[in-house]
Scaffold this motif. Structure first.
Motif, PDB file in Angstrom:
ATOM      1  N   GLU A  55       0.830  -1.200   0.000  1.00 34.83           N
ATOM      2  CA  GLU A  55       0.000   0.000   0.000  1.00 34.83           C
ATOM      3  C   GLU A  55       0.868   1.254   0.000  1.00 34.83           C
ATOM      4  N   GLU A  56       2.150   1.069   0.251  1.00 39.18           N
ATOM      5  CA  GLU A  56       3.091   2.182   0.331  1.00 39.18           C
ATOM      6  C   GLU A  56       3.451   2.715  -1.057  1.00 39.18           C
ATOM      7  N   SER A  57       3.786   3.984  -1.105  1.00 39.54           N
ATOM      8  CA  SER A  57       4.296   4.585  -2.325  1.00 39.54           C
ATOM      9  C   SER A  57       5.818   4.608  -2.215  1.00 39.54           C
ATOM     10  N   LEU A  58       6.494   4.019  -3.179  1.00 45.05           N
ATOM     11  CA  LEU A  58       7.957   3.957  -3.161  1.00 45.05           C
ATOM     12  C   LEU A  58       8.542   4.891  -4.208  1.00 45.05           C
ATOM     13  N   PRO A  59       9.702   5.475  -3.915  1.00 44.19           N
ATOM     14  CA  PRO A  59      10.372   6.262  -4.961  1.00 44.19           C
ATOM     15  C   PRO A  59      10.858   5.329  -6.065  1.00 44.19           C
ATOM     16  N   GLU A  60      10.626   5.739  -7.298  1.00 39.82           N
ATOM     17  CA  GLU A  60      11.034   4.912  -8.428  1.00 39.82           C
ATOM     18  C   GLU A  60      12.418   5.314  -8.916  1.00 39.82           C
ATOM     19  N   SER A  61      13.068   4.367  -9.571  1.00 39.68           N
ATOM     20  CA  SER A  61      14.395   4.624 -10.118  1.00 39.68           C
ATOM     21  C   SER A  61      14.560   3.816 -11.400  1.00 39.68           C
ATOM     22  N   GLU A  62      15.546   4.161 -12.160  1.00 34.81           N
ATOM     23  CA  GLU A  62      15.845   3.472 -13.414  1.00 34.81           C
ATOM     24  C   GLU A  62      17.135   2.689 -13.253  1.00 34.81           C
ATOM     25  N   TRP A  63      17.287   1.639 -14.038  1.00 35.82           N
ATOM     26  CA  TRP A  63      18.553   0.922 -14.082  1.00 35.82           C
ATOM     27  C   TRP A  63      19.491   1.693 -14.988  1.00 35.82           C
ATOM     28  N   ILE A  64      20.705   1.917 -14.515  1.00 29.60           N
ATOM     29  CA  ILE A  64      21.711   2.651 -15.273  1.00 29.60           C
ATOM     30  C   ILE A  64      22.883   1.711 -15.513  1.00 29.60           C
ATOM     31  N   GLU A  65      23.175   1.436 -16.766  1.00 26.41           N
ATOM     32  CA  GLU A  65      24.201   0.454 -17.122  1.00 26.41           C
ATOM     33  C   GLU A  65      25.564   0.788 -16.526  1.00 26.41           C
ATOM     34  N   ALA A  74       7.224   1.088 -10.722  1.00 27.10           N
ATOM     35  CA  ALA A  74       5.809   0.709 -10.638  1.00 27.10           C
ATOM     36  C   ALA A  74       5.463  -0.028 -11.921  1.00 27.10           C
ATOM     37  N   ILE A  75       4.683  -1.105 -11.825  1.00 28.21           N
ATOM     38  CA  ILE A  75       4.463  -1.888 -13.049  1.00 28.21           C
ATOM     39  C   ILE A  75       3.658  -1.139 -14.096  1.00 28.21           C
ATOM     40  N   GLU A  76       2.892  -0.141 -13.695  1.00 33.13           N
ATOM     41  CA  GLU A  76       2.175   0.605 -14.730  1.00 33.13           C
ATOM     42  C   GLU A  76       3.146   1.388 -15.613  1.00 33.13           C
ATOM     43  N   ASN A  77       4.394   1.512 -15.181  1.00 39.35           N
ATOM     44  CA  ASN A  77       5.416   2.184 -15.982  1.00 39.35           C
ATOM     45  C   ASN A  77       6.310   1.195 -16.726  1.00 39.35           C
ATOM     46  N   ARG A  78       5.935  -0.074 -16.732  1.00 43.84           N
ATOM     47  CA  ARG A  78       6.697  -1.115 -17.426  1.00 43.84           C
ATOM     48  C   ARG A  78       5.831  -1.710 -18.530  1.00 43.84           C
ATOM     49  N   LYS A  79       6.476  -2.287 -19.534  1.00 43.85           N
ATOM     50  CA  LYS A  79       5.745  -2.915 -20.640  1.00 43.85           C
ATOM     51  C   LYS A  79       4.933  -4.110 -20.155  1.00 43.85           C
ATOM     52  N   ASN A  80       5.538  -4.956 -19.322  1.00 41.02           N
ATOM     53  CA  ASN A  80       4.878  -6.165 -18.840  1.00 41.02           C
ATOM     54  C   ASN A  80       4.105  -5.840 -17.568  1.00 41.02           C
ATOM     55  N   GLN A  81       2.784  -5.872 -17.657  1.00 38.20           N
ATOM     56  CA  GLN A  81       1.941  -5.554 -16.506  1.00 38.20           C
ATOM     57  C   GLN A  81       1.122  -6.759 -16.047  1.00 38.20           C
ATOM     58  N   ALA A  84      -0.307  -7.652 -12.412  1.00 34.02           N
ATOM     59  CA  ALA A  84      -1.526  -7.050 -11.875  1.00 34.02           C
ATOM     60  C   ALA A  84      -2.614  -8.099 -11.672  1.00 34.02           C
ATOM     61  N   LYS A  85      -2.508  -9.234 -12.338  1.00 33.21           N
ATOM     62  CA  LYS A  85      -3.464 -10.339 -12.152  1.00 33.21           C
ATOM     63  C   LYS A  85      -3.475 -10.791 -10.696  1.00 33.21           C
ATOM     64  N   TRP A  86      -2.325 -10.673 -10.020  1.00 28.30           N
ATOM     65  CA  TRP A  86      -2.212 -11.137  -8.634  1.00 28.30           C
ATOM     66  C   TRP A  86      -2.613 -10.076  -7.621  1.00 28.30           C
ATOM     67  N   LEU A  87      -3.021  -8.903  -8.092  1.00 33.37           N
ATOM     68  CA  LEU A  87      -3.312  -7.782  -7.212  1.00 33.37           C
ATOM     69  C   LEU A  87      -4.457  -8.107  -6.265  1.00 33.37           C
ATOM     70  N   ASP A  88      -4.269  -7.726  -5.013  1.00 35.97           N
ATOM     71  CA  ASP A  88      -5.364  -7.818  -4.048  1.00 35.97           C
ATOM     72  C   ASP A  88      -5.528  -6.459  -3.372  1.00 35.97           C
ATOM     73  N   ASP A  89      -6.741  -6.122  -3.040  1.00 35.54           N
ATOM     74  CA  ASP A  89      -7.072  -4.840  -2.414  1.00 35.54           C
ATOM     75  C   ASP A  89      -6.614  -3.676  -3.291  1.00 35.54           C
ATOM     76  N   ASN A  90      -6.115  -2.634  -2.651  1.00 38.76           N
ATOM     77  CA  ASN A  90      -5.680  -1.445  -3.381  1.00 38.76           C
ATOM     78  C   ASN A  90      -4.164  -1.306  -3.374  1.00 38.76           C
ATOM     79  N   LYS A  91      -3.486  -2.391  -3.515  1.00 41.05           N
ATOM     80  CA  LYS A  91      -2.033  -2.372  -3.434  1.00 41.05           C
ATOM     81  C   LYS A  91      -1.400  -1.840  -4.712  1.00 41.05           C
ATOM     82  N   ARG A  92      -0.222  -1.282  -4.537  1.00 41.29           N
ATOM     83  CA  ARG A  92       0.626  -0.891  -5.656  1.00 41.29           C
ATOM     84  C   ARG A  92       1.553  -2.065  -5.942  1.00 41.29           C
ATOM     85  N   ILE A  93       1.977  -2.189  -7.173  1.00 44.47           N
ATOM     86  CA  ILE A  93       2.893  -3.272  -7.539  1.00 44.47           C
ATOM     87  C   ILE A  93       4.166  -2.653  -8.101  1.00 44.47           C
ATOM     88  N   TYR A  94       5.295  -3.095  -7.541  1.00 42.74           N
ATOM     89  CA  TYR A  94       6.599  -2.606  -7.993  1.00 42.74           C
ATOM     90  C   TYR A  94       7.450  -3.770  -8.466  1.00 42.74           C
TER      91      TYR A  94
END
Length: 188
Positions: A55-65, A74-81, A84-94
């Motif tokens: 339920e927490e909001s986490l700071p996001e970051s990018e991988w830098i080679e 956050a998975i909504e910012n990734r191609k593969n989402q 979200a099929k496993w989501l329960d309640d109002n959780k965020r997925i990272y």
């Protein structure tokens, strides 16, 4: 995570052969994989993925080679989402990736790893422990799977400690959801 076989190739790269629930066999090498020629799979690339549900909001970051380390997206910012099929309640997925630019750095340390990989995996696991200590663990859980297996069913939930996750020899079981306790279990 479950690997059927592991070995090193002629270049000392650690290889894993694994079979998923659909009996597709893949050979995985760090951040790359090849589909085993005897079993044609729909997937040609596989990496381990680690997802945090909270339920927490986490700071996001990018991988830098040039500066490989743990990154959080956050998975909504990734191609593969699919997770979200496993989501329960109002959780965020990272998605939590490691020094290799994917989740393959969460594989356990073994005798075939180069010293710099051992060091990077240990460092990443400590960072993951810090992330977990910064959130409300009562409303959070983790799951690891091979990318592409996010549509598979999960096993029953298991409870582990942050200290277990920080152990570089700890192996995440594929499709095993984990509730996390911040404190070590005390035996009486």
């Amino acid at each position: 995570m479950s690997c059927d076989t592991q070995w090193a190739d002629s270049n000392a790269n650690m290889l894993y052969a694994r079979t998923n629930r659909n009996n597709h066999m893949s050979v995985v090498c760090r951040n790359q994989s090849l589909t085993h020629p005897s079993n044609v799979s729909k997937r040609s690339a596989m990496c381990l993925a680690l997802y945090l549900f909270t339920e927490e909001s986490l700071p996001e970051s990018e991988w830098i080679e040039d500066e490989p380390k743990v990154f959080v997206q956050a998975i909504e910012n990734r191609k593969n989402q699919y997770a979200a099929k496993w989501l329960d309640d109002n959780k965020r997925i990272y998605y939590i990736g490691g020094y290799q630019g994917c989740g393959c750095g969460w594989l356990p340390v073994n005798e075939f790893d180069e010293p710099n990989d051992v060091e990077a995996r240990q460092r990443d696991r400590m960072v993951l422990g810090q992330i977990l200590r910064s959130i409300d663990l009562k409303s959070s859980w983790l799951v690891a799977c091979w990318e592409g297996d996010e549509e598979e069913s999960l096993f029953t939930i298991e409870t582990i400690t942050i200290e277990q996750i920080e152990d570089p020899g700890f192996a995440f079981v594929e499709l095993q959801p984990y509730r996390i306790h911040a404190l070590k279990y005390v035996r009486s």
